[in-house]
Design an enzyme around this catalytic site. Structure first.
Site, PDB file in Angstrom:
ATOM      1  N   MET D  75       0.805  -1.220   0.000  1.00 37.66           N
ATOM      2  CA  MET D  75       0.000   0.000   0.000  1.00 37.66           C
ATOM      3  C   MET D  75       0.841   1.274   0.000  1.00 37.66           C
ATOM      4  O   MET D  75       0.304   2.377   0.158  1.00 37.66           O
ATOM      5  CB  MET D  75      -0.989   0.002   1.178  1.00 37.66           C
ATOM      6  CG  MET D  75      -1.889  -1.222   1.244  1.00 37.66           C
ATOM      7  SD  MET D  75      -2.881  -1.465  -0.252  1.00 37.66           S
ATOM      8  CE  MET D  75      -2.919  -3.274  -0.322  1.00 37.66           C
ATOM      9  N   CYS D  76       2.148   1.167  -0.161  1.00 39.15           N
ATOM     10  CA  CYS D  76       3.022   2.343  -0.223  1.00 39.15           C
ATOM     11  C   CYS D  76       2.895   3.071  -1.552  1.00 39.15           C
ATOM     12  O   CYS D  76       2.930   2.443  -2.603  1.00 39.15           O
ATOM     13  CB  CYS D  76       4.485   1.908  -0.075  1.00 39.15           C
ATOM     14  SG  CYS D  76       5.083   2.002   1.594  1.00 39.15           S
ATOM     15  N   HIS D  77       2.798   4.391  -1.469  1.00 39.05           N
ATOM     16  CA  HIS D  77       2.804   5.197  -2.685  1.00 39.05           C
ATOM     17  C   HIS D  77       4.211   5.280  -3.245  1.00 39.05           C
ATOM     18  O   HIS D  77       5.169   5.380  -2.492  1.00 39.05           O
ATOM     19  CB  HIS D  77       2.331   6.623  -2.373  1.00 39.05           C
ATOM     20  CG  HIS D  77       0.917   6.696  -1.928  1.00 39.05           C
ATOM     21  ND1 HIS D  77       0.542   6.392  -0.642  1.00 39.05           N
ATOM     22  CD2 HIS D  77      -0.223   6.998  -2.592  1.00 39.05           C
ATOM     23  CE1 HIS D  77      -0.776   6.529  -0.529  1.00 39.05           C
ATOM     24  NE2 HIS D  77      -1.260   6.886  -1.691  1.00 39.05           N
ATOM     25  N   MET D 112       8.375   4.280   5.715  1.00 43.00           N
ATOM     26  CA  MET D 112       8.526   2.929   5.194  1.00 43.00           C
ATOM     27  C   MET D 112       9.820   2.772   4.396  1.00 43.00           C
ATOM     28  O   MET D 112      10.453   1.730   4.420  1.00 43.00           O
ATOM     29  CB  MET D 112       7.329   2.526   4.320  1.00 43.00           C
ATOM     30  CG  MET D 112       6.025   2.358   5.085  1.00 43.00           C
ATOM     31  SD  MET D 112       6.183   1.458   6.664  1.00 43.00           S
ATOM     32  CE  MET D 112       6.863  -0.099   6.135  1.00 43.00           C
ATOM     33  N   GLU D 113      10.213   3.860   3.696  1.00 41.37           N
ATOM     34  CA  GLU D 113      11.452   3.814   2.924  1.00 41.37           C
ATOM     35  C   GLU D 113      12.643   3.645   3.865  1.00 41.37           C
ATOM     36  O   GLU D 113      13.566   2.876   3.596  1.00 41.37           O
ATOM     37  CB  GLU D 113      11.605   5.100   2.090  1.00 41.37           C
ATOM     38  CG  GLU D 113      10.772   5.140   0.818  1.00 41.37           C
ATOM     39  CD  GLU D 113       9.270   5.283   1.055  1.00 41.37           C
ATOM     40  OE1 GLU D 113       8.870   5.640   2.198  1.00 41.37           O
ATOM     41  OE2 GLU D 113       8.495   5.056   0.123  1.00 41.37           O
ATOM     42  N   ASP D 127      23.393 -12.145   5.184  1.00 38.59           N
ATOM     43  CA  ASP D 127      23.776 -12.961   4.029  1.00 38.59           C
ATOM     44  C   ASP D 127      25.294 -13.056   3.869  1.00 38.59           C
ATOM     45  O   ASP D 127      25.831 -14.115   3.571  1.00 38.59           O
ATOM     46  CB  ASP D 127      23.170 -12.366   2.755  1.00 38.59           C
ATOM     47  CG  ASP D 127      23.485 -13.204   1.520  1.00 38.59           C
ATOM     48  OD1 ASP D 127      23.318 -14.436   1.589  1.00 38.59           O
ATOM     49  OD2 ASP D 127      23.897 -12.641   0.496  1.00 38.59           O
TER      50      ASP D 127
END
EC number: 4.6.1.17
Lengths: 156, 156, 156, 156, 156, 156
Positions: D75-77, D112-113, D127
């Site tokens: 749902m992120c723009h 969110m970024e 990793d």
């Protein structure tokens, strides 16, 4: 929720386990129809005789779209496609028919790859022509034929 | 090749120059219909009452697909979508209707984003249900309405 | 490490802050040359007269590649391209020249978008022709011209 | 379902309408901690003095991951990031702390970024080191600070 | 259009059928040269001794770019790469040479993966240095060597 | 730099050669915890009874994120996942636990795929709830169990 294969025991979607399924040759053929007004259709058809035509852009898009299937459709397994071919027919004025054939050797079928490639091809035709005709209609889009795998042969 | 806006002077496709176009509010509404057999349709409808249902997966896929439009459709400009909403209707047995509304404030329209989101939503419904019905039909898919930009208002 | 703009205070790479830079019109033109043997070159040139030719596939790839620039080049800012055009010249036997023009209205230049699109176009020509000539050479690839932004006009 | 902004009238998730929100400067700072055994931690720290060290790969991954946020989080723009910077601290043996600062000028925040970049940075450290220590722990990961937008200033 | 393997019976591009080809070990080595002015070259070389240097960012980009090959080059088959290594040489002032080795076990070669990784590596060097020298030249880029598959061994 | 497997002879990161490794069945289970305030937690839990709930969006995101692993983590090999399942537990007020199981049949393990899917699931929960609680904490995230491959069985 019997019948659906995409749900786990919590009733939520998952990517079903195909680790016990056989690697076999699998083929799928999808069909999609595009309907447009006659003058745009004529322009597309004439374009076919020239470089850079609508259908050749749509076809490159369809091939690239088919390769993106597992990135676009949430529960699709990633797959190594071994062939992806797109052909066009213009059976009558105003109609462009798209036929997509996909092959793989793997543990799951390529129906979604064929259908996704066909849809992206149609969407790109729309995009290239929308300045002339916003009323273009995409579909019906469906599976024509599939071969290989436990569910066996299907022909519409 | 008058009429097409996607070709350059060499007759090849390009991404048209929108640098002189105004930034205005733009909206597009796309529609897509999915036709399936009655028993699958019933199963999907019941799923709506539970967690993890077919339509909620399809809807997430549609939203993410709409955001990928410029990556999927070759001549589409990248766009900052400001809204993307998907609603479902099941007007009669065997039919699921998808309505997608997309908004942006930008120099080019969002028709392709709405149509791509609608197509990906339908493809995902197919994927979730194909174990039960390989004959599901996608489409017609078309633009219902658009607003904003030089070409103005369009309603089907 | 004066001179480099991509490193932070820890000496590591970062995506430089462009939030104080002006939004201006920016253009970049990149060039890339592909060298192949004469018979492949003839085949490509003839293809130009037909549908589905090498250069039209390469051009679609170049446009889509240009849009992927910020996904490919680590420190590139995402950008809304407003134009991306690719033209070909075949100035002499064995030579295909690629010219890419990119425009944006934004806070950072589009040099990388133009160079990336030119490189992807050349790589696709290689891919389409490699069955006939594995010795094809890509490059030189360079910036021809840029306009806009604080660093101003550059012409090679 | 008051309180959640991501659901439409049908109770399904959508990408909320930000077309009426102001374009303002927005900043977010995220934090993530990685815990590993002492010998791996020593090896990472020594690597910092050499080319191609763990942290520089992790940092490139984090920056590229931050740019992919709207492709990863449903749902992120999509957003034009104007800055993305990652810094490391190694406050005590066995601990690597990741600080990510993201800036944009837009209609929605960049929390969110920042969080996505921090998570991808940590995953990449895992990793690069997992051959030596499979027990590495990622987290806690949280928002440290945000500025700009209607919800205003937040500091943990 | 004899000689080209990427066209179908309609004369359009397709992804050729490799389903009958053997799975064999395949290796490809690609080369790409970057030419820059002496002061930038010195700065890059010094950076090699420090964390976060130009070449280590370029190398991460090259590896990630190589993995994206089938997403970037339209007719490339998706492939499971089993190795991708990038090495640099700085044989004389102003010159950075890039060597990329790619391996797979599959039905088609990895020339395009090696060439794409080499190109992305070069483009990233350009991006990291362009504030100091916009005149940097990329190329020539070519295949040095390939092994495996029906077309056999190739060495430039 | 003994112990690290991701560095080549120049001391730089590479994608390690797995071409001599056996194709075996491999499984990995990852865990991630999300901590939020009680009222948001209640809202999420109630949402579970409805269509379009937070966890079903998070789960789709996690599955799609898991498939993107080799695109997000620089040195990860591309892998054909044969299963990806995500389950949630809400063991006490304020806590959501994420369990991800991934399977493949291949030459390298799926730890990173499981950890990436778990992280993306948690990030999406954050995104869906951040309007109500910006202080949500992600992590710890770690590997619970792995099976298959030369390094054998691991259990935390």
């Amino acid at each position: 929720m019997e019948g659906f294969t995409h749900f786990n025991e919590q009733g939520r979607a998952n990517m079903v386990d195909i680790s016990e399924k056989c690697e076999t040759s699998r083929t799928a053929v999808a069909f999609s129809r595009v309907k447009m007004n006659d003058s745009v259709w004529e322009a597309v058809r004439e374009g076919k005789m020239k470089k850079g035509d609508v259908l050749s852009v749509a076809q490159v898009a369809g091939i690239m779209g088919g390769k993106k299937t597992s990135d676009i459709i949430p529960m699709c397994h990633p797959l190594m496609l071994s062939k992806l071919n797109i052909e066009f027919e213009m059976p009558e004025t105003g109609i462009i028919d798209i036929y997509v054939t996909v092959k793989t050797k793997g543990s799951t079928g390529v129906e979604m790859e064929a259908l996704t490639a066909a849809s992206v091809t149609g969407l790109t035709i729309y995009d290239m022509c929308k300045a002339m005709d916003k009323g273009i209609e995409l579909g019906p889009t469906y599976l024509l034929e599939k071969e290989g795998g436990k569910s066996g042969y299907f022909k519409r």
